[in-house]
Scaffold this motif. Structure first.
Motif, mmCIF file in Angstrom:
data_model
loop_
_atom_site.group_PDB
_atom_site.id
_atom_site.type_symbol
_atom_site.label_atom_id
_atom_site.label_comp_id
_atom_site.label_asym_id
_atom_site.label_seq_id
_atom_site.Cartn_x
_atom_site.Cartn_y
_atom_site.Cartn_z
ATOM 1 N N ARG A 1 0.831 -1.215 0.000
ATOM 2 C CA ARG A 1 0.000 0.000 0.000
ATOM 3 C C ARG A 1 0.861 1.258 0.000
ATOM 4 O O ARG A 1 0.573 2.222 -0.720
ATOM 5 C CB ARG A 1 -0.944 0.003 1.203
ATOM 6 N N GLU A 2 1.910 1.246 0.793
ATOM 7 C CA GLU A 2 2.774 2.429 0.862
ATOM 8 C C GLU A 2 3.520 2.639 -0.450
ATOM 9 O O GLU A 2 3.712 3.780 -0.893
ATOM 10 C CB GLU A 2 3.765 2.283 2.019
ATOM 11 N N LYS B 1 7.528 4.090 7.087
ATOM 12 C CA LYS B 1 6.101 3.762 7.096
ATOM 13 C C LYS B 1 5.843 2.293 7.425
ATOM 14 O O LYS B 1 4.682 1.881 7.542
ATOM 15 C CB LYS B 1 5.483 4.090 5.735
ATOM 16 N N HIS C 1 2.390 1.940 -3.362
ATOM 17 C CA HIS C 1 1.400 2.496 -4.284
ATOM 18 C C HIS C 1 1.098 3.957 -3.954
ATOM 19 O O HIS C 1 0.891 4.786 -4.866
ATOM 20 C CB HIS C 1 0.122 1.661 -4.230
ATOM 21 N N GLN C 2 1.088 4.286 -2.658
ATOM 22 C CA GLN C 2 0.832 5.675 -2.268
ATOM 23 C C GLN C 2 1.965 6.596 -2.703
ATOM 24 O O GLN C 2 1.734 7.749 -3.089
ATOM 25 C CB GLN C 2 0.614 5.769 -0.756
ATOM 26 N N GLN C 3 3.189 6.085 -2.660
ATOM 27 C CA GLN C 3 4.332 6.892 -3.099
ATOM 28 C C GLN C 3 4.424 6.989 -4.615
ATOM 29 O O GLN C 3 4.885 7.994 -5.148
ATOM 30 C CB GLN C 3 5.635 6.303 -2.542
ATOM 31 N N ALA D 1 1.834 5.874 -7.685
ATOM 32 C CA ALA D 1 0.576 5.255 -8.128
ATOM 33 C C ALA D 1 0.758 4.414 -9.386
ATOM 34 O O ALA D 1 -0.104 3.587 -9.716
ATOM 35 C CB ALA D 1 -0.472 6.335 -8.371
#
Length: 296
Positions: A85-86, A138, A88-90, A92
């Motif tokens: 998830r992290e 994170k 992908h957040q950093q 996309a």
């Protein structure tokens, strides 16, 4: 796609590196591989140890993980989900396909504390083209020195997400050994203990800077032993804990210091040609010389 990261050992500045103190760190010749393949049907993860045995596996829907709708069964799955998830957040665009197969392979025993987490983070960051230090913050947390070692080609001085290569004196290289204490230390617990200390750290950081300089300029084995003993005594005062030589190896004719979190994983020792035999006689069979273990 295949990625690789080095393992790590923190030679000086344990704990203090968390407060941006300069620390000498050593990348190891042992590390971790990551292979990523686009696949069909579902995504999967498999982790192999140094004996090529699969110790962890999971199947998952990547869309569910990214939407935080994945039904987590254990801590390992929670960690993987957090990392993905992290990533992908950093970035996309890091997942251009719907399904992937992730395969990791360690060169070292994952109980040794050489960086199974940091090498994983750095490999995933390479794949996703994101910031390794942020991904670590994170997920597992820590000072980031292990990320620097994952990327470094030589020993380094690390300080606050930056590092520079250094040359280790030959007197150190020729007489330094690393001994596994047959016990994995809980780094998160050790960090919390340190963070809860109310001691003024600035005095210790200044002493560390002096000890680092002494270490890098050592020309005789006796100088190296004095440096190691002083460093151990300094951290002992800071933590209010006994040095490892005093508690485990009082009859050793040399110097011993803890590496990283005190109480487990590896220690370093400087002694004569019988150094390895001494620790074997005490029941510690996993021993590396500097040249065997360190990338330099």
């Amino acid at each position: 796609m295949t990625f690789y990261s080095n393992g790590k050992l923190l030679l000086t500045g344990e704990y203090l590196v968390l407060d941006a103190a300069p620390a000498i760190a050593l990348p190891t010749k042992l590390g971790q591989f990551l292979e990523v393949q686009v696949t069909e049907g579902h995504s999967s993860w498999k982790s192999y140890d140094h004996k090529e045995e699969c110790w962890f596996s999971m199947q998952f829907d990547l869309t569910d993980i990214l939407a935080d709708q994945f039904d987590v069964a254990n801590e390992q799955e929670r960690t993987i989900a957090t990392l993905l998830r992290e990533m992908h957040q950093q970035n996309a665009d890091c997942f251009s396909a719907d399904h992937y197969q992730f395969t990791t392979k360690l060169d070292f025993d994952r109980n040794w504390g050489l960086g199974s987490s940091s090498t994983l983070v750095n490999n995933l960051a390479q794949f996703a083209q994101v910031d390794s230090y942020q991904l670590l913050a994170k997920s597992f947390g820590g000072s980031g020195y292990d990320i620097a070692c994952a990327q470094a080609k030589h020993p380094i001085v690390y300080q606050d997400k930056s590092y520079q290569s250094i040359k280790i004196p030959n007197v150190i290289k020729n007489n330094l050994y690393f001994i596994y204490l047959n016990k994995k230390q809980n780094s998160r617990k050790a960090i919390k203990y340190y963070k809860d200390l109310s001691t003024d750290k600035s005095v210790y950081i200044e002493q560390l800077k002096r000890l680092n300089q002494q270490f890098l300029s050592a020309t005789h084995i006796d100088e190296a032993k004095i440096w190691m003993t002083e460093h151990e005594e300094m951290i002992s005062r800071l933590l209010q804990q006994k040095p490892v030589k005093e508690s485990r190896f009082p009859d050793f004719k040399g110097a011993v210091k803890s590496l990283g979190a005190w109480g487990g994983d590896f220690v370093a020792a400087i002694g004569d040609e019988n150094c390895a035999d001494y620790f074997k006689s005490k029941g510690y069979s996993i021993i590396f010389s500097y040249k065997e273990l360190i990338k330099d």
